[in-house]
Enzyme design. Sequence first.
Site, PDB file in Angstrom:
ATOM      1  N   GLY A  12      82.142   7.382 -34.384  1.00  0.00           N
ATOM      2  CA  GLY A  12      82.427   7.405 -32.945  1.00  0.00           C
ATOM      3  C   GLY A  12      81.344   6.576 -32.263  1.00  0.00           C
ATOM      4  N   GLY A  14      81.312   5.668 -29.043  1.00  0.00           N
ATOM      5  CA  GLY A  14      81.433   5.789 -27.584  1.00  0.00           C
ATOM      6  C   GLY A  14      80.082   6.107 -26.962  1.00  0.00           C
ATOM      7  N   ASN A 100      91.066  16.797 -30.977  1.00  0.00           N
ATOM      8  CA  ASN A 100      89.831  16.536 -31.732  1.00  0.00           C
ATOM      9  C   ASN A 100      89.852  17.144 -33.136  1.00  0.00           C
ATOM     10  OD1 ASN A 100      88.920  14.974 -29.694  1.00  0.00           O
ATOM     11  ND2 ASN A 100      87.348  16.390 -28.946  1.00  0.00           N
ATOM     12  N   HIS A 180      79.127  27.241 -27.662  1.00  0.00           N
ATOM     13  CA  HIS A 180      78.834  26.192 -26.666  1.00  0.00           C
ATOM     14  C   HIS A 180      79.903  26.259 -25.575  1.00  0.00           C
ATOM     15  CE1 HIS A 180      77.188  22.502 -25.153  1.00  0.00           C
ATOM     16  NE2 HIS A 180      78.239  21.775 -25.444  1.00  0.00           N
TER      17      HIS A 180
HETATM   18  N1  LIG Z   1      78.398  19.379 -28.752  1.00  0.00           N
HETATM   19  C1  LIG Z   1      77.843  18.850 -27.676  1.00  0.00           C
HETATM   20  O1  LIG Z   1      76.821  19.301 -27.218  1.00  0.00           O
HETATM   21  C2  LIG Z   1      78.462  17.629 -27.059  1.00  0.00           C
HETATM   22  C3  LIG Z   1      77.739  16.856 -26.136  1.00  0.00           C
HETATM   23  C4  LIG Z   1      78.316  15.705 -25.634  1.00  0.00           C
HETATM   24  C5  LIG Z   1      79.596  15.318 -26.045  1.00  0.00           C
HETATM   25  N2  LIG Z   1      80.257  16.102 -26.914  1.00  0.00           N
HETATM   26  C6  LIG Z   1      81.581  15.730 -27.408  1.00  0.00           C
HETATM   27  O2  LIG Z   1      81.445  14.578 -28.241  1.00  0.00           O
HETATM   28  C7  LIG Z   1      82.669  13.847 -28.251  1.00  0.00           C
HETATM   29  C8  LIG Z   1      82.377  12.389 -27.948  1.00  0.00           C
HETATM   30  O3  LIG Z   1      81.891  12.234 -26.623  1.00  0.00           O
HETATM   31  P1  LIG Z   1      81.635  10.762 -26.047  1.00  0.00           P
HETATM   32  O4  LIG Z   1      81.088  10.913 -24.688  1.00  0.00           O
HETATM   33  O5  LIG Z   1      80.899   9.956 -27.046  1.00  0.00           O
HETATM   34  O6  LIG Z   1      83.148  10.222 -25.966  1.00  0.00           O
HETATM   35  P2  LIG Z   1      83.633   8.707 -25.953  1.00  0.00           P
HETATM   36  O7  LIG Z   1      85.060   8.710 -25.534  1.00  0.00           O
HETATM   37  O8  LIG Z   1      82.676   7.854 -25.196  1.00  0.00           O
HETATM   38  O9  LIG Z   1      83.543   8.262 -27.494  1.00  0.00           O
HETATM   39  C9  LIG Z   1      84.327   8.809 -28.499  1.00  0.00           C
HETATM   40  C10 LIG Z   1      84.578   7.731 -29.516  1.00  0.00           C
HETATM   41  O10 LIG Z   1      85.247   8.312 -30.642  1.00  0.00           O
HETATM   42  C11 LIG Z   1      86.084   7.295 -31.171  1.00  0.00           C
HETATM   43  N3  LIG Z   1      87.071   7.828 -32.078  1.00  0.00           N
HETATM   44  C12 LIG Z   1      88.227   8.482 -31.804  1.00  0.00           C
HETATM   45  N4  LIG Z   1      88.886   8.754 -32.944  1.00  0.00           N
HETATM   46  C13 LIG Z   1      88.126   8.289 -33.964  1.00  0.00           C
HETATM   47  C14 LIG Z   1      88.277   8.270 -35.374  1.00  0.00           C
HETATM   48  N5  LIG Z   1      89.332   8.811 -35.975  1.00  0.00           N
HETATM   49  N6  LIG Z   1      87.323   7.681 -36.109  1.00  0.00           N
HETATM   50  C15 LIG Z   1      86.224   7.125 -35.512  1.00  0.00           C
HETATM   51  N7  LIG Z   1      86.033   7.103 -34.188  1.00  0.00           N
HETATM   52  C16 LIG Z   1      86.976   7.686 -33.422  1.00  0.00           C
HETATM   53  C17 LIG Z   1      86.688   6.683 -29.913  1.00  0.00           C
HETATM   54  O11 LIG Z   1      87.296   5.416 -30.188  1.00  0.00           O
HETATM   55  C18 LIG Z   1      85.474   6.593 -29.006  1.00  0.00           C
HETATM   56  O12 LIG Z   1      84.812   5.353 -29.147  1.00  0.00           O
HETATM   57  C19 LIG Z   1      83.560  14.551 -27.219  1.00  0.00           C
HETATM   58  O13 LIG Z   1      84.440  15.434 -27.885  1.00  0.00           O
HETATM   59  C20 LIG Z   1      82.580  15.327 -26.358  1.00  0.00           C
HETATM   60  O14 LIG Z   1      83.170  16.440 -25.735  1.00  0.00           O
HETATM   61  C21 LIG Z   1      79.721  17.242 -27.431  1.00  0.00           C
HETATM   62  O1  LIG Z   2      80.343  19.471 -21.316  1.00  0.00           O
HETATM   63  C1  LIG Z   2      80.901  18.724 -22.113  1.00  0.00           C
HETATM   64  O2  LIG Z   2      82.143  18.592 -22.149  1.00  0.00           O
HETATM   65  C2  LIG Z   2      80.090  17.870 -23.056  1.00  0.00           C
HETATM   66  C3  LIG Z   2      79.014  18.640 -23.762  1.00  0.00           C
HETATM   67  O3  LIG Z   2      79.539  19.725 -24.460  1.00  0.00           O
HETATM   68  C4  LIG Z   2      77.899  19.061 -22.864  1.00  0.00           C
HETATM   69  O4  LIG Z   2      77.529  20.239 -22.845  1.00  0.00           O
HETATM   70  O5  LIG Z   2      77.345  18.180 -22.168  1.00  0.00           O
END
Ligand SMILES: NC(=O)c1ccc[n+]([C@@H]2O[C@H](COP(=O)([O-])OP(=O)(O)OC[C@H]3O[C@@H](n4cnc5c(N)ncnc54)[C@H](O)[C@@H]3O)[C@@H](O)[C@H]2O)c1
Ligand SMILES: O=C(O)C[C@H](O)C(=O)O
Length: 313
Positions: A12, A14, A100, A180
């Site tokens: 990923g 992103g 997801n 979370h």
């Molecule tokens: N656990 C936490 O504390 C936490 C914190 C922040 C974000 N997140 C989560 O992390 C995830 C990503 O967030 P983000 O801001 O980077 O999103 P984003 O949309 O900027 O990036 C996600 C990336 O994943 C890629 N992707 C999708 N399917 C894929 C696959 N099969 N193989 C490889 N890449 C793939 C997309 O093309 C994209 O580039 C989200 O689900 C978000 O909710 C969790």
């Molecule tokens: O809040 C979200 O959706 C992204 C992440 O889990 C966070 O806590 O920042």
Amino acid sequence: MAIRRKKITVVGAGFTGATTALMLAQKELGDVVLLDIPQLENPTKGKALDMLEAGPVQGFDSKIVGTSSYEDAADSDIVIITAGIARKPGMSRDDLVNTNAGIVRSVCENVKKHCPNSTVIVLSNPVDAMTHTAYRALGFPKNRVIGQSGVLDTARYCTFIAQELNVSVEDVRGFVLGGHGDDMVPLVRYSSVGGIPIETLLPRERIEAIVQRTRVGGGEIVDLLVNGSAYYAPAASLVQMTEAILKDKKRILPVIALLEGEYGYDGLFMGVPVILGGGGIEKVFDLELTPDEKAALDKSAASVRSVISMVRG
Ligand SMILES: NC(=O)c1ccc[n+]([C@@H]2O[C@H](COP(=O)([O-])OP(=O)(O)OC[C@H]3O[C@@H](n4cnc5c(N)ncnc54)[C@H](O)[C@@H]3O)[C@@H](O)[C@H]2O)c1
Ligand SMILES: O=C(O)C[C@H](O)C(=O)O
């Protein structure tokens, strides 16, 4: 004999994935592979090359490659999964669950094949359920499948405590237990600044306000960003966990771990304090809780279970 550098794959590319890749390289924790879907191969290569070109300025020698091929990820020591969709204002993390889960499962099939000895850190949301999904898809031992939430939630909690008391964040200690979600459990009783319990420094209502702001800390950022969710502090959290493992630091950090009896839960992935070192999760701390803390944790655990039950397949 050639010295083999550590290899870290970030799936990923992103907001969170790209930020994590850059921070990993800045700390020279290893060579970094940034991987996204084939349709985004060129932008992924472009991001990686742009980061690599920051090396001469910032003085790091980590290699960074962008790709959509798991061949490039072969034999990674650590795989960080950020692939998936992020929420937007008005959404809960749980709304992302089935999109997801499909993505995490397909990523894990490739990780299992190409990086069978890796330790996997999951970020994709809803992260407790996605860590559970990854564990099932990978078939790796439980110590090598870890979810990220507690480091970030604790960082938010400590930020707010430091702001409230106007002290250095370096002197704030505390941690957040549970899922979370909005019913996570910041443990006030174990929170201190410079060793002084915060309960002796702040009135109950100010502490309660900090706890509540921590619980909805992700949503606060989502509402401000509008088109995505937090990524700087999440990336920093992933890097701290990666460093703890690759340097065998044996840090005590709150992470999402498979509980098998600890805290009275069996077969549940949820945030708890652990020792994180070269063996991944080397020990789960099973703390004594007061009845109120246990009731709050039970509520959080019930929410995690309900999201896991929503995962299809
Ligand atoms: N656990 C936490 O504390 C936490 C914190 C922040 C974000 N997140 C989560 O992390 C995830 C990503 O967030 P983000 O801001 O980077 O999103 P984003 O949309 O900027 O990036 C996600 C990336 O994943 C890629 N992707 C999708 N399917 C894929 C696959 N099969 N193989 C490889 N890449 C793939 C997309 O093309 C994209 O580039 C989200 O689900 C978000 O909710 C969790
Ligand atoms: O809040 C979200 O959706 C992204 C992440 O889990 C966070 O806590 O920042």
